[in-house]
Design a protein around this motif. Structure first.
Motif, mmCIF file in Angstrom:
data_model
loop_
_atom_site.group_PDB
_atom_site.id
_atom_site.type_symbol
_atom_site.label_atom_id
_atom_site.label_comp_id
_atom_site.label_asym_id
_atom_site.label_seq_id
_atom_site.Cartn_x
_atom_site.Cartn_y
_atom_site.Cartn_z
ATOM 1 N N TYR A 1 40.163 45.214 38.705
ATOM 2 C CA TYR A 1 40.207 44.845 37.160
ATOM 3 C C TYR A 1 39.998 43.368 37.916
ATOM 4 O O TYR A 1 39.895 42.706 38.550
ATOM 5 C CB TYR A 1 41.485 45.107 37.413
ATOM 6 N N SER A 2 39.545 42.849 36.223
ATOM 7 C CA SER A 2 38.746 41.482 35.969
ATOM 8 C C SER A 2 39.188 41.349 34.209
ATOM 9 O O SER A 2 39.400 42.092 33.871
ATOM 10 C CB SER A 2 37.230 41.193 36.578
ATOM 11 N N VAL B 1 42.041 42.475 30.206
ATOM 12 C CA VAL B 1 41.658 43.615 31.502
ATOM 13 C C VAL B 1 40.413 44.620 31.150
ATOM 14 O O VAL B 1 41.196 45.551 31.201
ATOM 15 C CB VAL B 1 42.728 43.356 32.382
ATOM 16 N N MET B 2 39.856 44.471 32.900
ATOM 17 C CA MET B 2 38.667 45.498 32.362
ATOM 18 C C MET B 2 38.010 45.855 33.698
ATOM 19 O O MET B 2 38.625 45.088 34.551
ATOM 20 C CB MET B 2 37.205 45.341 31.876
ATOM 21 N N THR B 3 38.192 47.343 34.005
ATOM 22 C CA THR B 3 37.397 47.446 35.214
ATOM 23 C C THR B 3 36.052 47.184 36.065
ATOM 24 O O THR B 3 35.207 46.998 34.739
ATOM 25 C CB THR B 3 37.054 49.039 35.319
ATOM 26 N N THR B 4 36.093 46.620 36.900
ATOM 27 C CA THR B 4 33.790 45.902 37.212
ATOM 28 C C THR B 4 34.003 46.794 38.893
ATOM 29 O O THR B 4 34.967 47.135 39.331
ATOM 30 C CB THR B 4 34.577 44.758 37.499
ATOM 31 N N ILE C 1 25.444 43.384 42.241
ATOM 32 C CA ILE C 1 27.046 43.413 42.957
ATOM 33 C C ILE C 1 27.577 43.908 42.143
ATOM 34 O O ILE C 1 28.514 44.777 42.865
ATOM 35 C CB ILE C 1 27.190 42.732 43.710
ATOM 36 N N ALA C 2 27.734 44.152 40.584
ATOM 37 C CA ALA C 2 28.241 44.341 39.999
ATOM 38 C C ALA C 2 28.487 44.614 38.597
ATOM 39 O O ALA C 2 27.186 44.640 38.317
ATOM 40 C CB ALA C 2 30.187 43.476 39.377
ATOM 41 N N LEU C 3 28.601 45.838 38.221
ATOM 42 C CA LEU C 3 28.857 46.429 36.540
ATOM 43 C C LEU C 3 29.930 46.736 36.381
ATOM 44 O O LEU C 3 30.776 46.601 36.784
ATOM 45 C CB LEU C 3 27.608 47.188 37.020
ATOM 46 N N GLU C 4 29.263 46.307 34.803
ATOM 47 C CA GLU C 4 30.992 46.913 34.353
ATOM 48 C C GLU C 4 31.237 48.125 33.717
ATOM 49 O O GLU C 4 30.654 48.828 34.499
ATOM 50 C CB GLU C 4 30.852 46.513 32.619
ATOM 51 N N GLN D 1 29.924 37.989 36.564
ATOM 52 C CA GLN D 1 30.089 37.327 34.389
ATOM 53 C C GLN D 1 31.217 36.748 34.325
ATOM 54 O O GLN D 1 31.897 36.672 32.692
ATOM 55 C CB GLN D 1 29.687 39.257 34.101
ATOM 56 N N PHE D 2 32.187 38.060 34.669
ATOM 57 C CA PHE D 2 34.320 37.615 34.892
ATOM 58 C C PHE D 2 34.238 36.691 35.056
ATOM 59 O O PHE D 2 33.795 35.442 36.103
ATOM 60 C CB PHE D 2 34.470 39.193 35.391
ATOM 61 N N HIS D 3 35.853 36.253 34.846
ATOM 62 C CA HIS D 3 36.158 35.060 35.162
ATOM 63 C C HIS D 3 36.921 34.779 36.213
ATOM 64 O O HIS D 3 38.536 35.343 36.703
ATOM 65 C CB HIS D 3 37.132 35.051 33.866
ATOM 66 N N PRO D 4 36.775 34.619 37.581
ATOM 67 C CA PRO D 4 38.038 35.692 38.633
ATOM 68 C C PRO D 4 38.603 33.825 39.313
ATOM 69 O O PRO D 4 39.173 34.650 39.532
ATOM 70 C CB PRO D 4 35.987 34.975 40.442
ATOM 71 N N GLU D 5 38.900 33.033 37.571
ATOM 72 C CA GLU D 5 39.806 31.924 38.628
ATOM 73 C C GLU D 5 40.984 31.786 37.172
ATOM 74 O O GLU D 5 41.891 31.424 37.580
ATOM 75 C CB GLU D 5 39.012 30.739 37.412
#
Length: 212
Positions: free
Chosen positions: A149-150, A126-129, A174-177, A202-206
């Protein structure tokens, strides 16, 4: 008249066990009164949907190097992306695409938007985006804090954006790590809106708690 929205799920998992497909199907089934869906095994069976028959395309994550294919399925996959892009240039009724993780990296390569390389180590957890640019007002991120969080799970990353190519395409990061003050590495790109109808993450929204 059948007004159901037709979704093509582009399975990029190459036959490997995963949680992503279950999560995506679970989400789609929440809307089963409004939508129908069909799964296409892109990498194992070289199954490609007819661009005329579907309204939404969800292209999954997957294993391996996003820069490699077998010269067959990957060529057909990129041709599909081009067909959808061209359709949206020529038709009033648009087709929508979501690229997730591996697919996002492949799309960035195909459109020539950035460099894709292997990370020094795997990013998993779980990372901040961080929302950036138009991501601050993008409806996709509506209701999310900044940062939000993503779920991140990747060995590769999208970096070094090609600014001129972004401008030519009309695309926007629209987003960075997460910010990593203790290392000198460039922050990877975590989201791009390629067009009004096409977006990649890049992250997993599902991802859901069970899968994680």
């Amino acid at each position: 008249m059948n007004t159901q929205i037709k979704i093509a799920v582009l399975d990029m998992y190459n036959g490997e066990p995963n949680q992503g497909m279950r999560c995506i199907i679970d989400i789609i089934n929440r809307f089963n009164q409004m939508v129908s869906f069909q799964i296409f095994d892109i990498r194992t069976k070289n199954e490609i949907p007819d661009v005329h028959k579907f309204d939404i395309y969800i292209s999954t994550g997957g294993p391996g190097n996003p820069l490699e294919g077998d010269g067959k399925w990957d060529v057909n996959y990129y041709n599909l992306i081009d067909s959808i892009w061209n359709w949206n240039q020529e038709n009033e009724m648009k087709k929508h695409v979501l690229f997730i993780c591996h697919s996002f990296q492949m799309a960035c390569k195909h459109f020539g938007l950035a460099e894709i390389n292997k990370r020094k180590d795997t990013s998993f957890g779980v990372m901040t985006t961080h929302k950036v640019n138009d991501g601050l007002i993008d409806p996709l991120f509506e209701g999310l804090n900044n940062p939000f969080y993503s779920i991140d799970s990747r060995d590769y990353q999208v970096v070094q954006p090609h600014v001129k190519r972004f401008k030519k395409l009309g695309a926007e990061i629209i987003a960075l790590e997460k910010i990593r003050d203790h290392v000198q590495y460039e922050r990877a790109i975590m989201g791009i809106r390629f067009s009004n109808e096409i977006v990649g993450l890049q992250f997993h929204p599902e991802a859901d708690p069970i899968s994680f």
